[in-house]
Design an enzyme around this catalytic site. Structure first.
Site, PDB file in Angstrom:
ATOM      1  N   TYR A   1     -23.994   1.534 -32.224  1.00  0.00           N
ATOM      2  CA  TYR A   1     -24.374   0.637 -33.325  1.00  0.00           C
ATOM      3  C   TYR A   1     -25.253  -0.499 -32.802  1.00  0.00           C
ATOM      4  O   TYR A   1     -26.355  -0.724 -33.297  1.00  0.00           O
ATOM      5  CB  TYR A   1     -23.104   0.092 -33.964  1.00  0.00           C
TER       6      TYR A   1
ATOM      7  N   PHE B   1      -6.378  -6.947 -43.304  1.00  0.00           N
ATOM      8  CA  PHE B   1      -5.340  -7.964 -43.515  1.00  0.00           C
ATOM      9  C   PHE B   1      -4.914  -8.016 -44.987  1.00  0.00           C
ATOM     10  O   PHE B   1      -3.724  -8.141 -45.297  1.00  0.00           O
ATOM     11  CB  PHE B   1      -5.822  -9.342 -43.054  1.00  0.00           C
TER      12      PHE B   1
ATOM     13  N   GLY C   1      -5.781 -13.145 -30.872  1.00  0.00           N
ATOM     14  CA  GLY C   1      -6.208 -13.714 -32.154  1.00  0.00           C
ATOM     15  C   GLY C   1      -7.061 -14.966 -31.995  1.00  0.00           C
ATOM     16  O   GLY C   1      -7.406 -15.605 -32.984  1.00  0.00           O
TER      17      GLY C   1
ATOM     18  N   ASP D   1     -14.998  -6.167 -27.666  1.00  0.00           N
ATOM     19  CA  ASP D   1     -14.820  -6.983 -28.875  1.00  0.00           C
ATOM     20  C   ASP D   1     -15.350  -8.396 -28.580  1.00  0.00           C
ATOM     21  O   ASP D   1     -14.827  -9.080 -27.703  1.00  0.00           O
ATOM     22  CB  ASP D   1     -13.320  -7.044 -29.201  1.00  0.00           C
TER      23      ASP D   1
ATOM     24  N   ARG E   1     -15.945 -12.268 -28.206  1.00  0.00           N
ATOM     25  CA  ARG E   1     -14.984 -13.380 -28.224  1.00  0.00           C
ATOM     26  C   ARG E   1     -15.302 -14.384 -29.325  1.00  0.00           C
ATOM     27  O   ARG E   1     -14.429 -15.021 -29.864  1.00  0.00           O
ATOM     28  CB  ARG E   1     -15.002 -14.149 -26.868  1.00  0.00           C
TER      29      ARG E   1
HETATM   30  P1  NAD Z   1     -21.145   0.422 -45.828  1.00  0.00           P
HETATM   31  O1  NAD Z   1     -20.603   1.374 -44.813  1.00  0.00           O
HETATM   32  O2  NAD Z   1     -20.283   0.036 -46.967  1.00  0.00           O
HETATM   33  O3  NAD Z   1     -22.516   0.957 -46.426  1.00  0.00           O
HETATM   34  C1  NAD Z   1     -23.414   1.749 -45.704  1.00  0.00           C
HETATM   35  C2  NAD Z   1     -23.936   2.823 -46.638  1.00  0.00           C
HETATM   36  O4  NAD Z   1     -24.891   3.643 -45.932  1.00  0.00           O
HETATM   37  C3  NAD Z   1     -22.836   3.769 -47.125  1.00  0.00           C
HETATM   38  O5  NAD Z   1     -22.945   3.941 -48.531  1.00  0.00           O
HETATM   39  C4  NAD Z   1     -23.114   5.066 -46.381  1.00  0.00           C
HETATM   40  O6  NAD Z   1     -22.655   6.216 -47.069  1.00  0.00           O
HETATM   41  C5  NAD Z   1     -24.621   5.012 -46.225  1.00  0.00           C
HETATM   42  N1  NAD Z   1     -25.144   5.805 -45.107  1.00  0.00           N
HETATM   43  C6  NAD Z   1     -24.707   5.838 -43.829  1.00  0.00           C
HETATM   44  N2  NAD Z   1     -25.478   6.651 -43.099  1.00  0.00           N
HETATM   45  C7  NAD Z   1     -26.436   7.135 -43.929  1.00  0.00           C
HETATM   46  C8  NAD Z   1     -27.517   8.035 -43.766  1.00  0.00           C
HETATM   47  N3  NAD Z   1     -27.793   8.610 -42.583  1.00  0.00           N
HETATM   48  N4  NAD Z   1     -28.298   8.331 -44.853  1.00  0.00           N
HETATM   49  C9  NAD Z   1     -28.030   7.773 -46.064  1.00  0.00           C
HETATM   50  N5  NAD Z   1     -27.016   6.923 -46.269  1.00  0.00           N
HETATM   51  C10 NAD Z   1     -26.222   6.616 -45.219  1.00  0.00           C
HETATM   52  O7  NAD Z   1     -21.608  -0.866 -45.011  1.00  0.00           O
HETATM   53  P2  NAD Z   1     -22.112  -2.278 -45.525  1.00  0.00           P
HETATM   54  O8  NAD Z   1     -21.123  -3.286 -45.094  1.00  0.00           O
HETATM   55  O9  NAD Z   1     -22.509  -2.215 -46.935  1.00  0.00           O
HETATM   56  O10 NAD Z   1     -23.410  -2.471 -44.616  1.00  0.00           O
HETATM   57  C11 NAD Z   1     -24.724  -2.241 -45.114  1.00  0.00           C
HETATM   58  C12 NAD Z   1     -25.729  -2.546 -44.010  1.00  0.00           C
HETATM   59  O11 NAD Z   1     -25.585  -3.898 -43.586  1.00  0.00           O
HETATM   60  C13 NAD Z   1     -25.561  -1.666 -42.776  1.00  0.00           C
HETATM   61  O12 NAD Z   1     -26.840  -1.319 -42.287  1.00  0.00           O
HETATM   62  C14 NAD Z   1     -24.869  -2.580 -41.794  1.00  0.00           C
HETATM   63  O13 NAD Z   1     -25.191  -2.260 -40.471  1.00  0.00           O
HETATM   64  C15 NAD Z   1     -25.414  -3.945 -42.190  1.00  0.00           C
HETATM   65  N6  NAD Z   1     -24.470  -5.013 -41.818  1.00  0.00           N
HETATM   66  C16 NAD Z   1     -23.333  -5.219 -42.548  1.00  0.00           C
HETATM   67  C17 NAD Z   1     -22.445  -6.214 -42.144  1.00  0.00           C
HETATM   68  C18 NAD Z   1     -21.192  -6.509 -42.913  1.00  0.00           C
HETATM   69  O14 NAD Z   1     -20.423  -7.390 -42.498  1.00  0.00           O
HETATM   70  N7  NAD Z   1     -20.925  -5.882 -44.032  1.00  0.00           N
HETATM   71  C19 NAD Z   1     -22.709  -6.982 -40.983  1.00  0.00           C
HETATM   72  C20 NAD Z   1     -23.862  -6.708 -40.271  1.00  0.00           C
HETATM   73  C21 NAD Z   1     -24.754  -5.738 -40.701  1.00  0.00           C
HETATM   74  N1  UDP Z   2      -9.332  -7.359 -35.947  1.00  0.00           N
HETATM   75  C1  UDP Z   2      -7.973  -7.614 -35.915  1.00  0.00           C
HETATM   76  N2  UDP Z   2      -7.138  -6.843 -36.662  1.00  0.00           N
HETATM   77  C2  UDP Z   2      -7.586  -5.846 -37.465  1.00  0.00           C
HETATM   78  C3  UDP Z   2      -8.986  -5.591 -37.519  1.00  0.00           C
HETATM   79  C4  UDP Z   2      -9.833  -6.362 -36.741  1.00  0.00           C
HETATM   80  O1  UDP Z   2      -7.510  -8.525 -35.210  1.00  0.00           O
HETATM   81  O2  UDP Z   2      -6.768  -5.196 -38.130  1.00  0.00           O
HETATM   82  C5  UDP Z   2     -10.237  -8.202 -35.148  1.00  0.00           C
HETATM   83  C6  UDP Z   2     -11.230  -7.439 -34.292  1.00  0.00           C
HETATM   84  O3  UDP Z   2     -10.673  -7.106 -33.036  1.00  0.00           O
HETATM   85  C7  UDP Z   2     -12.353  -8.458 -34.169  1.00  0.00           C
HETATM   86  C8  UDP Z   2     -12.311  -9.201 -35.509  1.00  0.00           C
HETATM   87  O4  UDP Z   2     -11.020  -8.950 -36.059  1.00  0.00           O
HETATM   88  O5  UDP Z   2     -12.085  -9.377 -33.142  1.00  0.00           O
HETATM   89  C9  UDP Z   2     -13.369  -8.744 -36.503  1.00  0.00           C
HETATM   90  O6  UDP Z   2     -13.298  -7.338 -36.598  1.00  0.00           O
HETATM   91  P1  UDP Z   2     -14.218  -6.487 -37.605  1.00  0.00           P
HETATM   92  O7  UDP Z   2     -13.986  -5.051 -37.256  1.00  0.00           O
HETATM   93  O8  UDP Z   2     -13.932  -6.929 -38.985  1.00  0.00           O
HETATM   94  O9  UDP Z   2     -15.691  -6.943 -37.274  1.00  0.00           O
HETATM   95  P2  UDP Z   2     -16.562  -7.075 -35.936  1.00  0.00           P
HETATM   96  O10 UDP Z   2     -15.668  -6.951 -34.720  1.00  0.00           O
HETATM   97  O11 UDP Z   2     -17.556  -6.000 -36.007  1.00  0.00           O
HETATM   98  O12 UDP Z   2     -17.104  -8.437 -36.042  1.00  0.00           O
END
Ligand code: NAD
Ligand code: UDP
Length: 319
Positions: A146, A192, A208, A274, A276
């Site tokens: 990713y 959560f 945590g 993960d 910090r």
């Molecule tokens: P999500 O998993 O809910 O949505 C992603 C969507 O993309 C899904 O509907 C999935 O079916 C579709 N998808 C995956 N691979 C595909 C492919 N090869 N072709 C067509 N469709 C495909 O995630 P989200 O939280 O809505 O995230 C949307 C975007 O924002 C992503 O690119 C993610 O990396 C980015 N993003 C989200 C967050 C967040 O906190 N939600 C943080 C950082 C970046």
């Molecule tokens: N996390 C946690 N318990 C859970 C799920 C996630 O303590 O049940 C922690 C995880 O290890 C990370 C933070 O929460 O430190 C955020 O996790 P998330 O997967 O939501 O997002 P990302 O790590 O991609 O920021």
């Protein structure tokens, strides 16, 4: 805003479905493309009869030939358990998917926005993270498909811009939450809330004390629209997120308080790589887009808890 034909990849996902809602409200025509890897039709079912909405099942790792003015490239699983389930497909979606969507943008002279991520900063040594920070990312770990996929996508966006003059917008999204998060996506807020609603223990990974900064979905979508409509000279990357930082332990206590119930907090091993700490420096978003988040964490959590209550406690119905 002039009415446009707009492609939203990943439009059946959490953020994508909210974006489709807002674009239709603005009067645009929306083509939602999704392969339903993590998204669901239930997220966009209310739009299926809308005269300006079209849904297409398609995997963006394959080329797509459509006529559009703007492209929002959101397709990609976002939660660690989902993107690590098939890491090769995750990298393909980031890299091949971006090449295909950039190729489409080049052919159509369309503007294209990339949903990048705070993960490009990895486990950062600079805090809070400004866009100028190049990050500290493990290229071989379980999050690399990713993190490195999204970094390569940014490279492709800037190379298509420099080499082919494609109009790009790169948005680095920090942790975002709200209604329509997948109840089983393993992300901390959905975990959560589901655990508290079901009376299960809240699973805190590590001690945590790691931090995150959580942005409510409405604020995020507003920033996305502003970025797409910003001057063609502004490419980003731009951080979008809520700078209010909180430890995961504090978050667990807050959610337990808001949901009520008798769940306990339990501590489990921290997953590898993960980060910090994570907090966006949003000075650039403020100055270039006039944007800052408006929804406080407590308010956003109340809306999210209400959503999870409304879908019931049987997540399988919503998958
Ligand atoms: P999500 O998993 O809910 O949505 C992603 C969507 O993309 C899904 O509907 C999935 O079916 C579709 N998808 C995956 N691979 C595909 C492919 N090869 N072709 C067509 N469709 C495909 O995630 P989200 O939280 O809505 O995230 C949307 C975007 O924002 C992503 O690119 C993610 O990396 C980015 N993003 C989200 C967050 C967040 O906190 N939600 C943080 C950082 C970046
Ligand atoms: N996390 C946690 N318990 C859970 C799920 C996630 O303590 O049940 C922690 C995880 O290890 C990370 C933070 O929460 O430190 C955020 O996790 P998330 O997967 O939501 O997002 P990302 O790590 O991609 O920021």
């Amino acid at each position: 805003m002039n009415n446009k034909k707009i492609l939203v990849t990943g439009g059946a996902g959490f953020l994508g479905s909210h974006l489709c809602d807002r674009l239709l409200e603005c009067g645009h025509e929306v083509l939602c493309v999704d392969n339903y890897y993590t998204g669901t039709k239930s997220n966009i079912i209310h739009l299926l009869s809308h005269p300006h909405f079209e849904l297409m099942r398609h995997d963006i790792t394959f080329p797509l030939y459509v006529e559009v003015d703007h492209i929002y490239n959101l397709a990609c699983p976002a939660s660690p358990i989902h993107y690590q389930h098939d890491p090769v497909q995750t990298t393909k979606t980031c890299v091949h998917g971006s090449i295909n969507m950039l190729g489409l943008a080049k052919r159509m002279h369309a503007r294209i926005l990339q949903a990048s991520t705070s993960e490009v900063y990895g486990d950062p040594e600079v805090h809070p993270q400004p866009e100028s920070y190049w990050g500290r990312v493990n290229p071989m770990g379980s999050r690399s498909c990713y993190d490195e996929g999204k970094r390569c996508a940014e490279t492709l966006f800037f190379d298509y811009h420099r080499q082919h003059g494609v109009e790009i917008k790169v948005m680095r999204i920090f942790n975002t939450y709200g209604p329509r998060m997948h109840p089983q996506d393993g992300r901390v807020i959905s975990n959560f809330i589901m655990q508290a609603l079901q009376g299960h223990d809240l699973t805190i990974f590590g001690d945590g004390q790691q931090t995150r900064s959580f942005c409510y979905v409405d604020d995020m979508i507003e920033a996305m629209l502003r970025l797409m409509e910003s001057s063609s000279l502004f490419t980003g990357p731009v951080n979008i997120g809520n700078p209010q930082e909180i430890t995961i332990l504090e978050l667990a206590e807050k959610i337990l308080y808001l949901v009520g119930g008798k769940s306990k907090l339990i501590f489990l091993p921290l997953p590898s790589d993960d980060p910090r700490q994570r907090q966006p420096d949003i000075s650039l978003a403020k100055s270039k887009l006039g944007w800052a988040p408006k929804v406080a964490l407590d308010e956003g959590l109340q809306h999210t808890i209400a959503y999870f209550r409304s879908i019931g406690l049987s997540p399988s119905q919503n998958c």
